[in-house]
Write an enzyme that holds these catalytic residues in place. Structure first.
Site, PDB file in Angstrom:
ATOM      1  N   TRP A  21       0.828  -1.203   0.000  1.00 27.08           N
ATOM      2  CA  TRP A  21       0.000   0.000   0.000  1.00 27.08           C
ATOM      3  C   TRP A  21       0.868   1.261   0.000  1.00 27.08           C
ATOM      4  O   TRP A  21       0.393   2.339   0.302  1.00 27.08           O
ATOM      5  CB  TRP A  21      -0.919  -0.001   1.225  1.00 27.08           C
ATOM      6  CG  TRP A  21      -2.022  -0.994   1.136  1.00 27.08           C
ATOM      7  CD1 TRP A  21      -3.295  -0.774   0.708  1.00 27.08           C
ATOM      8  CD2 TRP A  21      -1.974  -2.392   1.464  1.00 27.08           C
ATOM      9  NE1 TRP A  21      -4.034  -1.933   0.736  1.00 27.08           N
ATOM     10  CE2 TRP A  21      -3.266  -2.948   1.199  1.00 27.08           C
ATOM     11  CE3 TRP A  21      -0.995  -3.233   1.956  1.00 27.08           C
ATOM     12  CZ2 TRP A  21      -3.563  -4.280   1.423  1.00 27.08           C
ATOM     13  CZ3 TRP A  21      -1.296  -4.569   2.167  1.00 27.08           C
ATOM     14  CH2 TRP A  21      -2.568  -5.076   1.905  1.00 27.08           C
ATOM     15  N   HIS A  65     -13.594  -1.530   0.825  1.00 22.66           N
ATOM     16  CA  HIS A  65     -12.800  -2.731   1.084  1.00 22.66           C
ATOM     17  C   HIS A  65     -13.495  -3.891   0.391  1.00 22.66           C
ATOM     18  O   HIS A  65     -14.723  -4.002   0.413  1.00 22.66           O
ATOM     19  CB  HIS A  65     -12.672  -2.986   2.584  1.00 22.66           C
ATOM     20  CG  HIS A  65     -11.845  -4.206   2.899  1.00 22.66           C
ATOM     21  ND1 HIS A  65     -10.627  -4.443   2.309  1.00 22.66           N
ATOM     22  CD2 HIS A  65     -12.070  -5.267   3.722  1.00 22.66           C
ATOM     23  CE1 HIS A  65     -10.132  -5.582   2.762  1.00 22.66           C
ATOM     24  NE2 HIS A  65     -10.999  -6.110   3.608  1.00 22.66           N
ATOM     25  N   ASP A  96     -12.092 -13.182   4.192  1.00 27.17           N
ATOM     26  CA  ASP A  96     -11.300 -12.020   3.784  1.00 27.17           C
ATOM     27  C   ASP A  96      -9.829 -12.417   3.783  1.00 27.17           C
ATOM     28  O   ASP A  96      -9.277 -12.785   4.817  1.00 27.17           O
ATOM     29  CB  ASP A  96     -11.546 -10.865   4.762  1.00 27.17           C
ATOM     30  CG  ASP A  96     -10.981  -9.549   4.257  1.00 27.17           C
ATOM     31  OD1 ASP A  96     -10.194  -9.562   3.287  1.00 27.17           O
ATOM     32  OD2 ASP A  96     -11.329  -8.493   4.829  1.00 27.17           O
ATOM     33  N   GLU A 135     -30.664   1.024   8.552  1.00 26.73           N
ATOM     34  CA  GLU A 135     -30.068   1.922   9.536  1.00 26.73           C
ATOM     35  C   GLU A 135     -31.147   2.619  10.359  1.00 26.73           C
ATOM     36  O   GLU A 135     -32.125   3.142   9.821  1.00 26.73           O
ATOM     37  CB  GLU A 135     -29.197   2.973   8.844  1.00 26.73           C
ATOM     38  CG  GLU A 135     -27.951   2.408   8.199  1.00 26.73           C
ATOM     39  CD  GLU A 135     -26.828   2.183   9.203  1.00 26.73           C
ATOM     40  OE1 GLU A 135     -27.091   2.262  10.412  1.00 26.73           O
ATOM     41  OE2 GLU A 135     -25.689   1.925   8.765  1.00 26.73           O
TER      42      GLU A 135
END
Length: 776
Positions: A327, A422, A445, A534
């Site tokens: 990164w 992500h 992941d 939400e």
């Protein structure tokens, strides 16, 4: 092939006893066997010999030799024609050849949905029967003969661990166990139907056949070309990865291309990815990854275990897995993450170089490779993008932002972050290790973020558990919950060094969770699978349930009252790279009294992971709000402010903070946005016919008022063109460049040609076009 059995018994020789020390030599078809030497004029050898005979027009040579001190002398010889030797009715039963019906067009590959894999190996899915032919040395007699198959996998095959499988011959097949049945007999040939259980270990098996007859037992030799590759089976109701909708199996197991999403929730970008799970060498590479993990093959029947292993092996920190993350923005010695368009080159390179991690990957590359491996092994999988994705570093299950007494951020405490986006994976399976109802989509992941049981990996975590806040269920559910539904908590340091919570954002994390739709290239929003709407009572209950198991369970004891709200919005698709960025700041006073505040604004260039690179602009604006007033402010970031600070993904973060003078209420919010990059335009030229050359024109316009240095196009397309790099060179500011790429389509049908731009100053530039290839 026939079996010649010869017994050498005894002889009577003419001469004195002490003269002889004799032995017998047998010769047939260039094979020689010899008895021991026996002294005396009436030797008794009593030895038996066996020879495999393929030609009966030859003969057996028998020689008697007398052993001497220096050399041996022949006593006598005899040649016996093989046809004159009586053939027994009880010849030993042996296997001459094995036909696994393993070509792409044969019954096994089509019935097992493995006909798209490259090559002619026998690739099967567990829990399903397959057919094979055996050619024997003579007709099989069920009254006296028997046979069984043996399969071995792993370095130390053991029956008790399922790595050495003995498959018995039965009269009728039963479900869910290893067994075989003769379904047809044609002379010396028998056709077997073989059944495997839905719990069989996946892997590469060595096959041998053992036969039994009154004359004894015989075992075929191992032929590597007859090795059997066993995969998970989403078509079998008894397999833990069973998926009942055919269109979903087509998408999540058999589709070798897909879409991966990036950007921000307000400017969702998309790129096509070649998963290539059926390409040459990919299945072997996937099994190599499992082998290199060091996990015993006996655990490869459990989909949960296999997924957990793959999650660890796609990244490199602990076990020198497939991809090395980077990164930093400096990709010297490797390939920039934004330049990859598919998984095939990555997996092949890793396998061919003996397990050296490939440089470099970021989250979408880790996810794309994980999708390829899981689909190749038969586990339904998809790449998923979460926008405003939290990274919780202290298991508080909240995203915590710390400020000092003057409301300045305390950088060394702010370890939590929110990534613009992500990318991870969902994989489909039952979860017999969890309470009922936790099966279905599971998060896995492979991007190395936090360790799980000492290894950089994550999942599988049940999405149902994540949605309900059941973070005590394995694996790594707390981390995933925080990524999609943690509240953003703002803390201010007190004079005594303690911290007081002064603001909470309940909707800051987990937006527009996206994956490719089934059967189309459209984006499918799956946020509802991960969290309740939400602000609903169900969503709040899930958050509070989860946080009771976190490191700060007291966070939700006292609610924070608010009567002034601040919001940031953006019109349309947002600003383009090279231009000015304009946002709108809206303040609402919901009280019946006036309110005054000063808004502090700060915009920073960010890596998409949420890591700060540089602050490029700061402002403060006094605001006066009348009772129940809504006020809007135009906020502009000029190109000159950010032009020298751009990083991968061109992401920026606007942070607003302030204190209401009358109530001391603190206002705080953050807004992520990106600068849109142009697409590569790809135009096919000529007829698309298998074996016939065609071309494609690839065009790009530089959006920046500066020269782009050392521009390279990477072009690839499954069935069209292997990965090829085209050096374009420098591209002037606002200039357009067009190149023509020629290629020969290799496979018919709907194909996609992909191109991406590799350039240090500009990333995430790519394009795709559909090409329908006709048979020649």
């Amino acid at each position: 092939m026939s079996l010649l059995c010869v017994g050498v018994k005894k002889a009577k020789l003419d001469g004195p006893q002490e003269k002889f020390n004799t032995y017998v030599t047998l010769k047939v078809q260039n094979v020689k066997s010899t008895t021991i030497a026996v002294r005396g004029s009436q030797p008794c050898w009593e030895q038996d010999f066996m020879f495999e005979i393929s030609r009966l027009d030859l003969g057996l040579t028998v020689e008697v030799w007398n052993k001497g001190l220096i050399w041996d002398t022949m006593v006598g010889t005899l040649w016996i024609p093989l046809r004159s030797i009586r053939q027994s009715n009880e010849l030993m039963l042996t296997v001459r050849s094995v036909d696994l019906l393993k070509s792409k067009t044969d019954q096994n590959r089509t019935e097992h949905h493995t006909d798209r894999y490259h090559g002619n190996d026998l690739i099967l899915r567990r829990g399903q029967t397959f057919q094979m032919w055996l050619e024997l040395s003579r007709p099989f007699d069920p009254s006296t003969d028997n046979l069984h198959l043996e399969l071995k996998t792993g370095p130390l095959p053991v029956v008790s661990k399922g790595t050495h499988v003995i498959i018995p011959l039965v009269e009728e097949l039963e479900d869910e166990c290893w067994e075989t049945k003769i379904v047809k007999q044609d002379g010396n040939r028998v056709k077997l139907s073989v059944n495997s259980p839905p719990t069989a270990l996946i892997g590469r098996y060595q096959l041998t056949v053992e036969t039994h007859s009154p004359s004894g037992a015989a075992k075929s030799s191992h032929d590597p070309s007859n090795d059997i590759y066993m995969l998970f089976n989403p078509w079998s109701e008894s397999d833990t990865v069973y998926m009942d909708e055919e269109d979903e199996r087509e998408e999540y197991v058999l589709n070798d291309t897909g879409r991966i999403y990036y950007g921000t929730e307000h400017q969702i970008g998309e790129r096509t990815w070649n998963y290539g799970q059926f390409d040459e060498g990919i299945l072997a590479a996937c099994f190599y990854i499992l082998e290199k993990s060091g996990v015993p093959p006996s655990g490869q029947g459990d989909a949960v275990n296999v997924v957990r292993v793959i999650s660890a092996m796609i990244n490199s920190p602990n076990d020198r897995g497939v991809l090395e993350g980077n990164w930093s923005g400096d990709y010297a010695g490797g390939t920039a993450p934004t330049s990859w368009s598919g998984s095939v080159d990555i997996l092949k390179q890793y396998h061919q170089e003996g397990g050296t991690p490939v440089k470099y990957g970021q989250c979408w590359v880790f996810s794309g490779v994980t999708t390829s491996v899981l689909r190749c092994l038969g586990i339904p999988s998809r790449s998923v993008t979460n926008y405003s994705s939290a990274h919780d570093t202290d298991t508080s299950l909240t995203t915590d932002i710390y400020f000092d007494e003057d409301l300045e951020p305390i950088d060394h405490l702010n370890g939590d972050s929110i990534w613009n986006f992500h990318v991870w994976n969902d994989c489909w399976m039952a979860r017999p290790d969890l309470p009922p109802g936790m099966g279905g989509w599971q998060v896995v992941d492979s991007t190395p973020q936090e360790t799980s049981q000492g290894t950089f990996r994550c999942g599988p975590a049940s999405i149902t558990a994540v949605r309900s806040g059941l973070v005590y269920l394995k694996h790594d559910t707390p981390f995933v919950f925080a990524e999609v539904n943690s509240d953003k908590i703002f803390w201010q340091r007190n004079a005594d060094g303690t911290f007081t919570q002064f603001h909470m954002e309940k909707k800051a994390v987990g937006h527009c969770i996206s994956t490719k739709a089934v059967g189309s290239d459209e984006r499918h929003d799956i946020t509802h699978l991960y969290k309740y709407p939400e602000g609903t009572e169900e969503e709040r209950i899930a958050v509070e349930t989860a946080c009771r198991y976190g490191s700060k369970p007291e966070t939700y004891t006292a609610p924070v009252a608010e009567d002034v709200a601040v919001e940031v919005t953006m019109e349309g698709e947002g600003p383009r790279m090279g231009g000015d960025a304009q946002l709108t700041i809206t303040l609402r006073n919901t009280s019946s009294e006036p309110r005054n505040t000063t808004i502090h604004s700060q915009v920073a260039v960010m890596y998409y992971t949420g890591v700060h690179k540089a602050t490029v602009k700061k402002d403060k604006t006094p605001i006066e709000l009348q009772p129940n007033e809504v006020k809007t402010l135009d906020w502009v970031l000029e190109y000159k402010h950010y032009q020298d600070q751009l990083v991968d993904q061109a992401a920026l973060m606007l942070t607003l903070s302030g204190r209401v003078k009358e109530t001391h209420q603190v206002l705080a919010t953050q807004y992520s946005f990106r600068l849109r990059t142009p697409d590569l335009s790809i135009t096919p030229v000529g007829d698309a016919v298998v074996g016939k050359e065609m071309a494609a024109k690839i065009s790009f316009t530089n959006p920046l008022p500066r020269v782009l240095k050392r521009v390279v196009f990477r072009v690839e397309g499954l069935g069209l063109q292997s990965v090829r790099e085209i050096a374009v060179g420098d591209v002037g500011g606002h200039s357009t460049v067009t190149v023509t790429e020629r290629f020969v389509p290799m496979l018919p049908g709907q194909r996609k040609l992909l191109a991406s731009l590799d350039c240090r100053q500009l990333t995430q530039v790519h394009g795709v076009t559909d090409i329908t290839v006709r048979e020649n």
